[in-house]
Design a protein around this motif. Structure first.
Motif, mmCIF file in Angstrom:
data_model
loop_
_atom_site.group_PDB
_atom_site.id
_atom_site.type_symbol
_atom_site.label_atom_id
_atom_site.label_comp_id
_atom_site.label_asym_id
_atom_site.label_seq_id
_atom_site.Cartn_x
_atom_site.Cartn_y
_atom_site.Cartn_z
ATOM 1 N N CYS A 165 38.754 24.696 54.732
ATOM 2 C CA CYS A 165 37.720 24.069 54.012
ATOM 3 C C CYS A 165 37.781 24.493 52.400
ATOM 4 O O CYS A 165 38.028 25.574 51.981
ATOM 5 C CB CYS A 165 36.582 24.981 54.695
ATOM 6 N N PRO A 166 37.784 23.433 51.905
ATOM 7 C CA PRO A 166 37.929 23.621 50.318
ATOM 8 C C PRO A 166 36.834 24.663 49.462
ATOM 9 O O PRO A 166 37.197 25.338 48.753
ATOM 10 C CB PRO A 166 37.635 22.173 49.778
ATOM 11 N N SER A 167 35.780 24.576 50.273
ATOM 12 C CA SER A 167 34.757 25.373 49.475
ATOM 13 C C SER A 167 35.142 26.984 49.955
ATOM 14 O O SER A 167 34.862 27.998 49.336
ATOM 15 C CB SER A 167 33.461 25.456 50.075
ATOM 16 N N CYS A 168 35.656 27.086 51.132
ATOM 17 C CA CYS A 168 36.218 28.674 51.557
ATOM 18 C C CYS A 168 37.492 28.984 50.599
ATOM 19 O O CYS A 168 37.815 29.803 50.356
ATOM 20 C CB CYS A 168 36.482 28.371 53.082
ATOM 21 N N GLN A 169 38.484 28.074 50.384
ATOM 22 C CA GLN A 169 39.116 28.206 49.399
ATOM 23 C C GLN A 169 38.750 28.685 48.233
ATOM 24 O O GLN A 169 39.535 29.340 47.305
ATOM 25 C CB GLN A 169 40.294 27.094 49.401
ATOM 26 N N GLU A 170 37.841 27.862 47.644
ATOM 27 C CA GLU A 170 37.165 28.342 46.302
ATOM 28 C C GLU A 170 36.605 29.762 46.597
ATOM 29 O O GLU A 170 36.634 30.553 45.610
ATOM 30 C CB GLU A 170 35.918 27.404 46.103
ATOM 31 N N PHE A 171 35.834 29.878 47.693
ATOM 32 C CA PHE A 171 35.308 31.461 47.735
ATOM 33 C C PHE A 171 36.558 32.317 47.780
ATOM 34 O O PHE A 171 36.305 33.518 47.120
ATOM 35 C CB PHE A 171 34.565 31.484 49.306
ATOM 36 N N GLN A 172 37.507 32.043 48.624
ATOM 37 C CA GLN A 172 38.746 32.941 48.292
ATOM 38 C C GLN A 172 39.220 33.245 46.939
ATOM 39 O O GLN A 172 39.610 34.375 46.610
ATOM 40 C CB GLN A 172 39.909 32.325 49.341
ATOM 41 N N ALA A 173 39.365 32.200 46.166
ATOM 42 C CA ALA A 173 39.948 32.474 44.947
ATOM 43 C C ALA A 173 38.830 32.888 43.921
ATOM 44 O O ALA A 173 39.651 33.658 42.995
ATOM 45 C CB ALA A 173 40.304 30.849 44.476
ATOM 46 N N ASP B 108 45.744 29.523 49.367
ATOM 47 C CA ASP B 108 46.047 28.822 48.009
ATOM 48 C C ASP B 108 46.925 27.603 48.292
ATOM 49 O O ASP B 108 47.124 26.844 47.230
ATOM 50 C CB ASP B 108 46.825 30.028 47.365
ATOM 51 N N ALA B 109 47.726 27.348 49.251
ATOM 52 C CA ALA B 109 48.452 26.415 49.591
ATOM 53 C C ALA B 109 47.900 25.034 50.276
ATOM 54 O O ALA B 109 48.446 24.011 50.326
ATOM 55 C CB ALA B 109 49.495 26.666 50.586
ATOM 56 N N GLY B 110 46.350 25.217 50.238
ATOM 57 C CA GLY B 110 45.742 23.961 50.538
ATOM 58 C C GLY B 110 45.552 23.931 52.157
ATOM 59 O O GLY B 110 44.708 24.513 52.720
ATOM 60 N N THR B 111 46.445 23.014 52.657
ATOM 61 C CA THR B 111 46.377 22.797 53.952
ATOM 62 C C THR B 111 47.865 22.662 54.521
ATOM 63 O O THR B 111 48.428 21.775 54.763
ATOM 64 C CB THR B 111 45.791 21.385 54.519
ATOM 65 N N PRO B 112 48.787 23.890 54.515
ATOM 66 C CA PRO B 112 49.991 23.908 54.693
ATOM 67 C C PRO B 112 50.213 23.432 56.203
ATOM 68 O O PRO B 112 49.591 23.484 57.047
ATOM 69 C CB PRO B 112 50.374 25.335 54.556
ATOM 70 N N SER B 113 51.594 22.919 56.284
ATOM 71 C CA SER B 113 52.171 22.497 57.630
ATOM 72 C C SER B 113 52.547 23.797 58.348
ATOM 73 O O SER B 113 52.482 24.708 57.874
ATOM 74 C CB SER B 113 53.286 21.715 57.550
ATOM 75 N N ASP B 114 52.939 23.609 59.624
ATOM 76 C CA ASP B 114 53.501 24.752 60.266
ATOM 77 C C ASP B 114 54.552 25.062 59.873
ATOM 78 O O ASP B 114 54.594 26.404 59.743
ATOM 79 C CB ASP B 114 53.590 24.340 61.836
ATOM 80 N N GLU B 115 55.556 24.390 59.240
ATOM 81 C CA GLU B 115 56.734 25.119 58.677
ATOM 82 C C GLU B 115 56.473 25.730 57.496
ATOM 83 O O GLU B 115 56.895 26.789 57.123
ATOM 84 C CB GLU B 115 57.663 23.772 58.376
ATOM 85 N N GLU B 116 55.502 25.175 56.666
ATOM 86 C CA GLU B 116 55.089 26.135 55.608
ATOM 87 C C GLU B 116 54.308 27.331 55.911
ATOM 88 O O GLU B 116 54.343 28.125 55.192
ATOM 89 C CB GLU B 116 53.914 25.067 54.536
ATOM 90 N N LEU B 117 53.599 27.472 56.750
ATOM 91 C CA LEU B 117 52.764 28.634 56.995
ATOM 92 C C LEU B 117 54.013 29.724 57.606
ATOM 93 O O LEU B 117 53.966 30.937 57.420
ATOM 94 C CB LEU B 117 52.011 28.131 58.330
ATOM 95 N N VAL B 118 54.820 29.180 58.096
ATOM 96 C CA VAL B 118 56.200 30.081 58.580
ATOM 97 C C VAL B 118 56.915 30.730 57.282
ATOM 98 O O VAL B 118 57.109 31.711 57.101
ATOM 99 C CB VAL B 118 57.071 29.430 59.460
ATOM 100 N N GLU B 119 57.052 29.688 56.326
ATOM 101 C CA GLU B 119 57.755 30.062 54.862
ATOM 102 C C GLU B 119 56.625 30.943 54.163
ATOM 103 O O GLU B 119 57.273 32.019 53.393
ATOM 104 C CB GLU B 119 57.937 28.752 54.123
ATOM 105 N N ILE B 120 55.535 30.833 54.188
ATOM 106 C CA ILE B 120 54.645 31.764 53.720
ATOM 107 C C ILE B 120 54.841 33.092 54.144
ATOM 108 O O ILE B 120 54.814 34.057 53.531
ATOM 109 C CB ILE B 120 53.173 31.391 53.635
ATOM 110 N N ALA B 121 54.916 33.240 55.446
ATOM 111 C CA ALA B 121 55.035 34.463 55.973
ATOM 112 C C ALA B 121 56.572 35.142 55.751
ATOM 113 O O ALA B 121 56.618 36.095 55.321
ATOM 114 C CB ALA B 121 55.185 34.345 57.576
ATOM 115 N N ASP B 122 57.404 34.342 55.412
ATOM 116 C CA ASP B 122 58.731 34.894 55.190
ATOM 117 C C ASP B 122 58.930 35.212 53.726
ATOM 118 O O ASP B 122 59.308 36.332 53.200
ATOM 119 C CB ASP B 122 59.826 33.651 55.238
ATOM 120 N N ALA B 123 58.253 34.658 52.909
ATOM 121 C CA ALA B 123 58.201 34.771 51.418
ATOM 122 C C ALA B 123 57.303 35.802 51.031
ATOM 123 O O ALA B 123 57.489 36.459 49.899
ATOM 124 C CB ALA B 123 57.874 33.289 50.387
#
Length: 214
Positions: A63-71, A135-150
């Motif tokens: 949710c964009p508003s939740c992302q604003e809340f988080q940021a 922060d990444a918006g709506t990351p794909s499954d692959e990107e979610l894995v990459e975030i965990a790695d990075a």
């Protein structure tokens, strides 16, 4: 994938942040969770702080508003309340979903990180991972894995397996039922000791409510 690359993909979220993510004509259980046996005991509620006043936040990670809340809001609460145990902050998943394809995978991935790094009383790297994912918006499954790695010390295969196997859907289903029972119909929704915050994107309002409750 590094931290900087994820932080550059958020520009599109700000323009709609104030609108909130709502369930038109009443919330309905997402199709992905239909038929899932909810299990509120599969994982503990991710919690920060140990103050006497509770802050309960219901979010859809896409949710964009939740992302604003988080940021913008969570860092204020963390600095002004949570670091000194002025309140107890609890995260609740409520996938409406804001994004039909990404809301639930994002929440599932974050819970996988919690399970791999946390304990019953400690959410581990859940909140940090959640921040980078949002922060990444709506990351794909692959990107979610990459975030965990990075960005975490969690083995990225933990997230990959959870995404493939829908491991934490029982937790997400339980969170959805809890939110619906509480009358939540949009995200973010914030309660301070069971009193709903009128403007969840106003950090000062939340902090004032906490201070008035102490």
């Amino acid at each position: 994938m590094n931290r900087r690359s994820f932080l550059t993909v958020t520009a599109a979220t700000g323009s709609v942040a104030l609108a909130g993510c709502s369930a038109l004509f009443g919330a309905s259980l997402p199709d992905e969770l239909d038929g899932v046996d909810s299990d509120p005991d599969q994982l503990p509620t991710p919690t920060v702080g140990s103050g006497t006043v509770s802050i309960d936040v219901y979010e859809d990670l896409a949710c964009p508003s939740c992302q604003e809340f988080q940021a913008a809001v969570f860092p204020e609460l963390e600095a002004r309340l949570l670091e000194d145990d002025g309140a107890t902050y609890r995260h609740h998943d409520f996938p409406l979903p804001a994004d039909e394809e990404r809301s639930i995978p994002m929440a599932n991935a974050a819970r996988a990180v919690q399970s791999a790094s946390g304990t019953e009383d400690d959410p581990g790297e859940f909140f940090g991972y959640k921040r980078f994912a949002m922060d990444a918006g709506t990351p794909s499954d692959e990107e979610l894995v990459e975030i965990a790695d990075a960005e975490t010390d969690v083995d990225p295969s933990v997230v990959e397996n959870a995404l493939e196997e829908n491991t934490y859907y029982p937790t997400l289903a339980a969170g959805w039922v809890d939110a619906d029972d509480r009358g939540v119909d949009r995200t973010p929704t914030v309660f301070v000791d069971d009193e709903e915050v009128e403007d969840p994107l106003d950090a000062d309002e939340i902090i004032t409510m906490v201070e008035d409750t102490v």
